[in-house]
Design an enzyme around this catalytic site. Structure first.
Site, PDB file in Angstrom:
ATOM      1  N   ASN A  32       7.777   3.935   4.145  1.00  0.00           N
ATOM      2  CA  ASN A  32       7.441   5.197   3.498  1.00  0.00           C
ATOM      3  C   ASN A  32       6.014   5.161   2.996  1.00  0.00           C
ATOM      4  O   ASN A  32       5.461   4.094   2.715  1.00  0.00           O
ATOM      5  CB  ASN A  32       8.410   5.486   2.337  1.00  0.00           C
ATOM      6  CG  ASN A  32       8.607   4.292   1.431  1.00  0.00           C
ATOM      7  OD1 ASN A  32       7.737   3.952   0.644  1.00  0.00           O
ATOM      8  ND2 ASN A  32       9.748   3.620   1.547  1.00  0.00           N
ATOM      9  N   SER A  48      14.253  10.283   1.477  1.00  0.00           N
ATOM     10  CA  SER A  48      15.082   9.130   1.789  1.00  0.00           C
ATOM     11  C   SER A  48      15.865   9.329   3.087  1.00  0.00           C
ATOM     12  O   SER A  48      16.532  10.352   3.279  1.00  0.00           O
ATOM     13  CB  SER A  48      16.064   8.872   0.643  1.00  0.00           C
ATOM     14  OG  SER A  48      16.904   7.774   0.931  1.00  0.00           O
ATOM     15  N   HIS A  99       4.786   1.415   2.006  1.00  0.00           N
ATOM     16  CA  HIS A  99       5.708   0.277   2.048  1.00  0.00           C
ATOM     17  C   HIS A  99       6.310   0.212   3.436  1.00  0.00           C
ATOM     18  O   HIS A  99       6.728   1.234   3.983  1.00  0.00           O
ATOM     19  CB  HIS A  99       6.814   0.443   1.010  1.00  0.00           C
ATOM     20  CG  HIS A  99       7.919  -0.562   1.140  1.00  0.00           C
ATOM     21  ND1 HIS A  99       7.684  -1.919   1.198  1.00  0.00           N
ATOM     22  CD2 HIS A  99       9.268  -0.406   1.245  1.00  0.00           C
ATOM     23  CE1 HIS A  99       8.839  -2.556   1.311  1.00  0.00           C
ATOM     24  NE2 HIS A  99       9.811  -1.659   1.355  1.00  0.00           N
ATOM     25  N   HIS A 101       8.432  -2.612   6.493  1.00  0.00           N
ATOM     26  CA  HIS A 101       9.149  -3.858   6.741  1.00  0.00           C
ATOM     27  C   HIS A 101       8.617  -4.477   8.030  1.00  0.00           C
ATOM     28  O   HIS A 101       9.384  -4.905   8.893  1.00  0.00           O
ATOM     29  CB  HIS A 101      10.659  -3.602   6.820  1.00  0.00           C
ATOM     30  CG  HIS A 101      11.269  -3.283   5.500  1.00  0.00           C
ATOM     31  ND1 HIS A 101      11.986  -4.194   4.760  1.00  0.00           N
ATOM     32  CD2 HIS A 101      11.247  -2.146   4.757  1.00  0.00           C
ATOM     33  CE1 HIS A 101      12.389  -3.634   3.623  1.00  0.00           C
ATOM     34  NE2 HIS A 101      11.950  -2.392   3.609  1.00  0.00           N
ATOM     35  N   ASP A 124     -12.436  -9.434   5.656  1.00  0.00           N
ATOM     36  CA  ASP A 124     -13.089  -8.127   5.737  1.00  0.00           C
ATOM     37  C   ASP A 124     -12.431  -7.099   4.812  1.00  0.00           C
ATOM     38  O   ASP A 124     -13.086  -6.154   4.367  1.00  0.00           O
ATOM     39  CB  ASP A 124     -13.028  -7.587   7.175  1.00  0.00           C
ATOM     40  CG  ASP A 124     -14.103  -8.182   8.068  1.00  0.00           C
ATOM     41  OD1 ASP A 124     -15.112  -8.680   7.543  1.00  0.00           O
ATOM     42  OD2 ASP A 124     -13.926  -8.136   9.298  1.00  0.00           O
ATOM     43  N   HIS A 174      11.455  -9.355   0.391  1.00  0.00           N
ATOM     44  CA  HIS A 174      11.549  -7.916   0.637  1.00  0.00           C
ATOM     45  C   HIS A 174      10.511  -7.493   1.678  1.00  0.00           C
ATOM     46  O   HIS A 174      10.863  -7.279   2.830  1.00  0.00           O
ATOM     47  CB  HIS A 174      11.369  -7.176  -0.694  1.00  0.00           C
ATOM     48  CG  HIS A 174      11.578  -5.710  -0.621  1.00  0.00           C
ATOM     49  ND1 HIS A 174      11.699  -4.925  -1.756  1.00  0.00           N
ATOM     50  CD2 HIS A 174      11.671  -4.862   0.423  1.00  0.00           C
ATOM     51  CE1 HIS A 174      11.869  -3.657  -1.389  1.00  0.00           C
ATOM     52  NE2 HIS A 174      11.843  -3.601  -0.068  1.00  0.00           N
ATOM     53  N   TYR A 231     -21.883  -2.314   5.684  1.00  0.00           N
ATOM     54  CA  TYR A 231     -21.133  -2.041   6.917  1.00  0.00           C
ATOM     55  C   TYR A 231     -20.896  -0.544   7.093  1.00  0.00           C
ATOM     56  O   TYR A 231     -20.607   0.170   6.130  1.00  0.00           O
ATOM     57  CB  TYR A 231     -19.782  -2.762   6.856  1.00  0.00           C
ATOM     58  CG  TYR A 231     -18.860  -2.429   8.017  1.00  0.00           C
ATOM     59  CD1 TYR A 231     -18.936  -3.110   9.227  1.00  0.00           C
ATOM     60  CD2 TYR A 231     -17.921  -1.415   7.889  1.00  0.00           C
ATOM     61  CE1 TYR A 231     -18.093  -2.804  10.280  1.00  0.00           C
ATOM     62  CE2 TYR A 231     -17.072  -1.096   8.956  1.00  0.00           C
ATOM     63  CZ  TYR A 231     -17.162  -1.804  10.139  1.00  0.00           C
ATOM     64  OH  TYR A 231     -16.324  -1.479  11.174  1.00  0.00           O
TER      65      TYR A 231
END
Length: 241
Positions: A32, A48, A99, A101, A124, A174, A231
């Protein structure tokens, strides 16, 4: 927040969420992204359990920054909403959070091991390792689990300036959380976090004693960040000549 501001934020957060599966950072609905409007006191986050292919700008859930209450609509926000909210409250510079996984970053989280800095690709973006939190206690898991997940990361990272220097962390067992000036930048940091985690795993397989000189790492970080950064280009100033 004006209608134009609301739509701009919705479009940006939608793009960020759609990039998560496109970049290979999550299967199914395992990720998410959110973006905040601090003047309006709300953030928008993925609902959700909604598949990325079904996600539209109108389905994003507005959440009150102070209370955590859904402002409008009938959809529930991501279960990680309270984690996002805690980061926004702790770090004023943060405008977006992601977030995921993603496989390699999760491997480090499950091993409860920091992603070490072995080279310039990592340096970097991140000023130091991508660190992993302590374990949450049974009490922290039983009550306000998502908010406590954020507390452990905030405890690990420190100040707003520290959060800007290394905009990623691993929640133990997690997975990764990343943040940035807006939702898009937070997903970019998630992509980089996964990439350097994969590189680190392969480096460790080839040479468990691998390392890099700190002066080289510092040089790569400071040429992209801070007062002396040089940069990139500002295309708005390009003459076209």
């Amino acid at each position: 927040m004006t209608n134009a501001d609301d739509q701009a934020l919705r479009d940006a957060v939608l793009r960020a969420n759609r990039l998560i599966p496109k970049a290979g950072l999550a299967a199914l609905t395992w990720g998410n992204a959110s973006g905040v409007d601090r003047a309006a006191g709300i953030y928008l986050i993925k609902p959700s359990g909604v598949a990325y292919d079904d996600l539209t700008a109108d389905l994003l859930v507005p959440v009150d920054l102070e209370s955590g209450r859904v402002v409008s609509g009938r959809l529930k926000p991501s279960v990680d909403s309270e984690t996002h909210r805690a980061f926004y409250l702790a770090w004023p510079s943060v405008g977006g959070i992601t977030h995921t996984h993603s496989t390699n970053a999760v491997a480090f989280a499950q091993a409860r091991r920091d992603v070490p800095v072995f080279g310039t690709t990592h340096a970097d973006t991140f000023s130091g390792p991508v660190r992993v939190t302590r374990d949450l206690t049974a009490e922290e898991c039983a009550h306000e689990y998502e908010f406590n997940t954020a507390r452990a990361i905030i405890e690990l990272i420190g100040t707003d300036a520290d959060a800007q220097a290394t905009p990623a962390a691993l929640a133990a067992n997690h997975g990764p959380f990343t943040w940035g000036k807006d939702a898009g930048k937070s997903v970019e940091h998630a992509i980089i976090c996964e990439a350097v985690a994969e590189m680190a795993l392969k480096t460790l397989a080839l040479n468990p004693a691998a390392s890099a000189p700190q002066w080289l790492l510092d040089r790569h970080f400071t040429r992209k960040h801070g007062a002396g950064a040089y940069y990139g280009n500002d295309l708005s100033k390009a003459t076209g000549a």
